[in-house]
Design an enzyme around this catalytic site. Structure first.
Site, PDB file in Angstrom:
ATOM      1  NE  ARG A  15     -26.004 -20.879  26.651  1.00  0.00           N
ATOM      2  CZ  ARG A  15     -25.733 -22.162  26.461  1.00  0.00           C
ATOM      3  NH1 ARG A  15     -26.602 -22.906  25.814  1.00  0.00           N
ATOM      4  NH2 ARG A  15     -24.625 -22.702  26.897  1.00  0.00           N
ATOM      5  CE  LYS A 119     -36.964 -20.117  10.525  1.00  0.00           C
ATOM      6  NZ  LYS A 119     -35.843 -19.329  10.988  1.00  0.00           N
ATOM      7  CB  ILE A 438     -34.083 -37.277   6.584  1.00  0.00           C
ATOM      8  CG1 ILE A 438     -35.521 -37.602   6.187  1.00  0.00           C
ATOM      9  CG2 ILE A 438     -33.777 -35.852   6.187  1.00  0.00           C
ATOM     10  CD1 ILE A 438     -35.769 -37.671   4.690  1.00  0.00           C
ATOM     11  CB  SER A 440     -29.265 -37.364  11.928  1.00  0.00           C
ATOM     12  OG  SER A 440     -30.595 -36.970  12.024  1.00  0.00           O
ATOM     13  NE  ARG A 522     -34.321 -27.102  22.056  1.00  0.00           N
ATOM     14  CZ  ARG A 522     -33.969 -27.829  21.009  1.00  0.00           C
ATOM     15  NH1 ARG A 522     -32.984 -27.451  20.251  1.00  0.00           N
ATOM     16  NH2 ARG A 522     -34.597 -28.939  20.740  1.00  0.00           N
ATOM     17  CB  CYS A 523     -29.660 -20.225  22.914  1.00  0.00           C
ATOM     18  SG  CYS A 523     -30.526 -19.487  24.289  1.00  0.00           S
ATOM     19  CB  CYS A 650     -37.694 -29.312   7.937  1.00  0.00           C
ATOM     20  SG  CYS A 650     -36.064 -29.921   8.089  1.00  0.00           S
ATOM     21  CG  HIS A 701     -40.943 -33.177  14.834  1.00  0.00           C
ATOM     22  ND1 HIS A 701     -41.249 -33.289  13.495  1.00  0.00           N
ATOM     23  CD2 HIS A 701     -39.843 -32.391  14.908  1.00  0.00           C
ATOM     24  CE1 HIS A 701     -40.387 -32.569  12.797  1.00  0.00           C
ATOM     25  NE2 HIS A 701     -39.525 -32.025  13.628  1.00  0.00           N
ATOM     26  CB  CYS A 733     -37.160 -34.393   9.800  1.00  0.00           C
ATOM     27  SG  CYS A 733     -35.859 -33.134   9.851  1.00  0.00           S
TER      28      CYS A 733
HETATM   29  N1  GLN Z   1     -29.626 -34.643   7.284  1.00  0.00           N
HETATM   30  C1  GLN Z   1     -30.132 -33.932   8.389  1.00  0.00           C
HETATM   31  C2  GLN Z   1     -30.598 -34.897   9.470  1.00  0.00           C
HETATM   32  O1  GLN Z   1     -31.024 -35.940   9.151  1.00  0.00           O
HETATM   33  C3  GLN Z   1     -31.299 -33.049   7.988  1.00  0.00           C
HETATM   34  C4  GLN Z   1     -31.775 -32.215   9.139  1.00  0.00           C
HETATM   35  C5  GLN Z   1     -32.794 -31.172   8.748  1.00  0.00           C
HETATM   36  O2  GLN Z   1     -33.446 -31.310   7.769  1.00  0.00           O
HETATM   37  N2  GLN Z   1     -32.978 -30.158   9.550  1.00  0.00           N
HETATM   38  O3  GLN Z   1     -30.555 -34.604  10.646  1.00  0.00           O
HETATM   39 ZN    ZN Z   2     -35.740 -32.007   8.031  1.00  0.00          ZN
END
Ligand code: GLN
Ligand code: ZN
Length: 761
Positions: A15, A119, A438, A440, A522-523, A650, A701, A733
């Site tokens: 990397r 993507k 969501i 985390s 990013r990898c 997402c 974000h 998210c």
């Molecule tokens: N449950 C995951 C989080 O909250 C969902 C992550 C995602 O949607 N990429 O991080």
């Molecule tokens: Zn998400």
């Protein structure tokens, strides 16, 4: 016969590119140093390919950040808002300009909104989306600039005189761009004028072969785009250049009549992505074209059974002779670099694999076999590939039987949504507009440190449990204080939502260094699904149960869905993807059952990757969506009516897959909508979403704290589409990339917004 590569991984076996980029961005290395490191990396990539016997080295496949962004710079099509900063004029390389487009910032200062990233077809690579307009494309102030490309072309000569230039073709470039308020094809003539200059200069510089990539030919192009394709290549004058039309990720059989009439000198066909009758395609093509066949899978990590490829190639070689070229199916960008680095894989497993470097070697073995008309060496080589298919390690009768015995009922919840909703309401007693997250919560340095220490065995299992539980307790207390209705344990034990489950599943392996570029620096290091999948033991029950023991409020358990686990892994190629996904779904379903037994009332099964796994051709979408949604349903169906199943995605562009989203039949669906200002909900104008929905009310974000008014406003908009009693209130998210301070303020405002709206009813 020649063997060649469409492109080589640019990130480096260790990397190197990632670390050079980050160093430069942190201001710890100069532009000269950074550029020198890139040059070194290119040289060593070429050297490696040369040593492996590659006849024609690709030049122009390298990128500091992204190859589509390179094309934008080469064509002189950088959007206006990025241009004109002082720092751009002091060097020929425009490096800061490049990073400003990609990241919205550069070491030289000045911030502006970065270009979008999306993507690259159905891979996990992301490219920077070109932003085109007639004013930009007709602006004669910005010119094409192929100097950096030509410099690389001459650099490569030190290693080999046999090189070809790699360039994204005009139709693909245009197709992948965003164009506001104009028809894309209106821009084509001006775009072609720029390409013409590039071709002229390449031809004048003595370049012999130009690999012109047009992967959009794998799509089902409408007649307008087909015509545009013909016109474009009829118009372009190639001078002394020879053009290798290059396609990948899908068969282009359906466009052969368009392709064959054009002045190309050869074509590259991906023979892996879709089954097609190669010899009948070749028959339809002009008989003086080079036919390059992509016969080694450029997107996986499996060793090739060269003998069976040889058997297919032998008659073709007899027929085509010098006209036959061989290559991987697509650029090796999507494959990790060098298997030799792996020290922890067991010997047998390692013999099943081939990364980019080994794939080059495979090509040269194939070439030798064809030239010498002898299979001896490849027979020996292919033994391991054959051994894998019969290895007991990949087969688990019990799992296979479970999949074989599935019936329609296994895919269905017992009751319909309306009934489930009533029972759940009784069981959970939630207010209207319930608030949740969501999954985390902020992954602090401390948490990462705990996991890292445990992995390095610097702390005992017991100590690890204690520390993670302390994090869970902290997360629960904070959520109680904020006043959320449905809590989560916070995912402190997870590094990554797929890796976490992968490590706990039988049939999945992990490497040390099999990194693949996702975007820029990013990898990702995808797990390898090599065998039948089963669960060794419960994977989330303990953490969830502990979290629930701390609060009266319901704790929502967090699982990753089968389609997402599949999409973000390297997958075995000996059984259909559908089968693999169903096996994963059964393992998730076992977890669902255990969670329920342990008293969990709400379970979220995340499926952020359903959309990206879609096949290239629209005509194949439905078949994919059928098994993808079925797999999700299979993982959730065991939940009794009183257990509430959530899912999360997402993204919000699901106009074209709405029926499939509905078919998931989750009790609650949470999605990203805040950035588009609830525009997603337009999808529901044609077809109403029948279950509960949590349209994200703020963008996780961004570090900005959303105001109460802002979120009230979004929720009011949402209420135009859905009745209040089917709406949830949540961010768009997971919050793992945020800090606690902003998270707390944002969620407090979110809870206030929900309360204000409740008060109105
Ligand atoms: N449950 C995951 C989080 O909250 C969902 C992550 C995602 O949607 N990429 O991080
Ligand atoms: Zn998400």
């Amino acid at each position: 016969m020649q063997i060649h590569n469409l492109g080589f991984p640019r990130i480096g076996a260790k990397r190197e590119l990632k670390f050079s980029l980050e160093k430069y961005w942190r201001g710890e290395s100069s532009q000269e140093e950074f550029l020198a490191q890139c040059q070194e990396l290119r040289q060593s990539n070429w050297q490696l390919q040369q040593d492996a016997g590659i006849d024609l080295l690709p030049v122009g496949d390298f990128a500091h950040y992204d190859h589509i962004l390179n094309t934008t710079l080469l064509l002189g099509l950088v959007p206006k808002r990025f241009v004109g900063h002082k720092a751009d004029n002091n060097g020929e390389n425009n490096l800061d300009l490049e990073f400003r487009v990609a990241r919205g910032q550069a070491p030289s200062g000045c911030q502006c909104a970065a270009s979008d990233m999306t993507k690259w077809f159905n891979t996990n690579y992301h490219y920077i989306v070109p932003e085109l307009s007639s004013s930009l494309i007709n602006n004669t102030d910005s010119q094409v600039n192929i100097k950096p490309l030509l410099a690389q072309y001459s650099d490569a000569k030190v290693i080999s005189a046999h090189r070809k230039v790699v360039l994204i073709g005009p139709l693909t470039y245009l197709h992948l761009s965003v164009v506001a308020d104009e028809d894309k094809l209106v821009l084509l003539p001006a775009l072609l004028a720029r390409y013409q200059q590039v071709l002229n200069q390449l031809s004048a510089a003595g370049v012999e072969w130009l690999q012109i990539d047009e992967p959009i030919l794998g799509l089902e192009l409408d007649s307008q785009w087909q015509q545009a394709f013909s016109q474009a290549y009829d118009t372009l004058e190639k001078g002394a250049l020879k053009l290798l039309l290059t396609t990948y990720f899908a068969s282009v059989e359906h466009h052969i009549d368009v392709i064959k009439a054009l002045p190309f000198d050869g074509i590259h066909l991906d023979t892996i992505a879709e089954k097609s009758d190669i010899s009948s395609i070749i028959e339809r093509l002009p008989n003086d074209w080079v036919i390059s066949l992509g016969v080694i899978n450029g997107r996986n990590i499996w060793k090739t059974d060269l003998v069976s490829v040889y058997q297919i190639l032998k008659p073709l070689y007899q027929q085509l002779g010098q006209r036959l070229w061989l290559a991987p199916s697509c650029s090796l960008l999507h494959s990790p670099v060098d298997l030799a680095q792996e020290q922890k894989l067991d010997q047998e497993f390692k013999t099943w694999l081939a990364f980019a470097k080994q794939k080059c070697h495979e090509l040269s073995l194939l070439k030798a076999a064809l030239l010498n008309n002898s299979c001896d060496e490849i027979t020996l080589y292919s033994e391991a590939a054959l051994a894998r298919s019969s290895s007991t390690r990949i087969h688990n009768k019990e799992v296979q039987q479970r999949v074989a015995c599935l019936t329609g009922q296994d895919y269905q919840r017992k009751d319909a949504f309306e009934q489930r909703k009533q029972v759940q309401q009784k069981a959970l007693n939630l207010p209207i507009l319930p608030t949740t997250t969501i999954g985390s919560f902020p992954q602090t340095g401390d948490i990462r440190e705990v996991r890292a220490k445990w992995r390095r065995r610097e702390i005992t299992d017991h100590e690890y449990q204690r520390l993670i539980k302390a994090e869970i307790k902290d997360a629960i207390e904070r959520q109680e204080e904020i006043g959320l209705d449905v809590l989560v344990h916070g995912e402190a034990e997870r590094n990554d939502m797929v890796e976490y489950f992968g490590e706990l599943l039988e049939g999945v392996a992990f490497t040390q260094f099999a990194w693949v570029q996702s975007y820029g620096s990013r990898c990702v290091k995808p797990p390898i699904i090599f065998g039948d999948i089963s669960r060794k033991k419960p994977m989330t029950v303990e953490w969830t149960q502990y979290a629930q023991s701390l609060t009266q409020k319901p704790v929502k358990a967090m699982l990753t869905g089968p389609v997402t686990i599949l999409a973000w892994s390297f997958v075995r190629d000996d059984i259909p993807r559908e089968q693999v996904t169903k096996q994963i779904a059964l393992a998730i379903s076992d977890e669902v059952e255990d969670l329920i037994v342990s008293g969990t009332q709400i379970i979220q099964i995340d499926e952020p990757a359903i959309r990206e796994g879609m096949p290239i051709k629209r005509s194949q979408w439905q078949e994919y969506l059928n098994w993808a949604t079925a797999s999700f349903c299979l993982s959730a169906a065991k939940a009794p009516s009183e257990t509430q199943i959530h899912t999360h995605m997402c993204y919000s562009e699901f106009n074209d897959i709405l029926p499939a989203i509905i078919a998931l039949d989750a009790d609650v669906l949470t999605v990203e909508t805040s950035r588009s200002n609830m525009a997603l909900l337009d999808a529901f104008e044609q077809q109403a979403y029948p279950n509960d929905l949590g349209p994200g009310v703020y963008d996780i974000h961004s570090p900005n704290i959303p105001s109460v008014e802002w979120m009230v406003n979004l929720l009011e908009k949402a209420q135009c589409y859905l009745p209040k009693d089917r709406l949830w209130v949540n961010p768009d998210c997971g919050l793992k990339t945020r800090g606690w301070q902003e998270t707390k303020l944002a969620l407090e405002n979110m809870v206030l917004a929900a309360k204000q709206l409740r008060a109105r009813s």
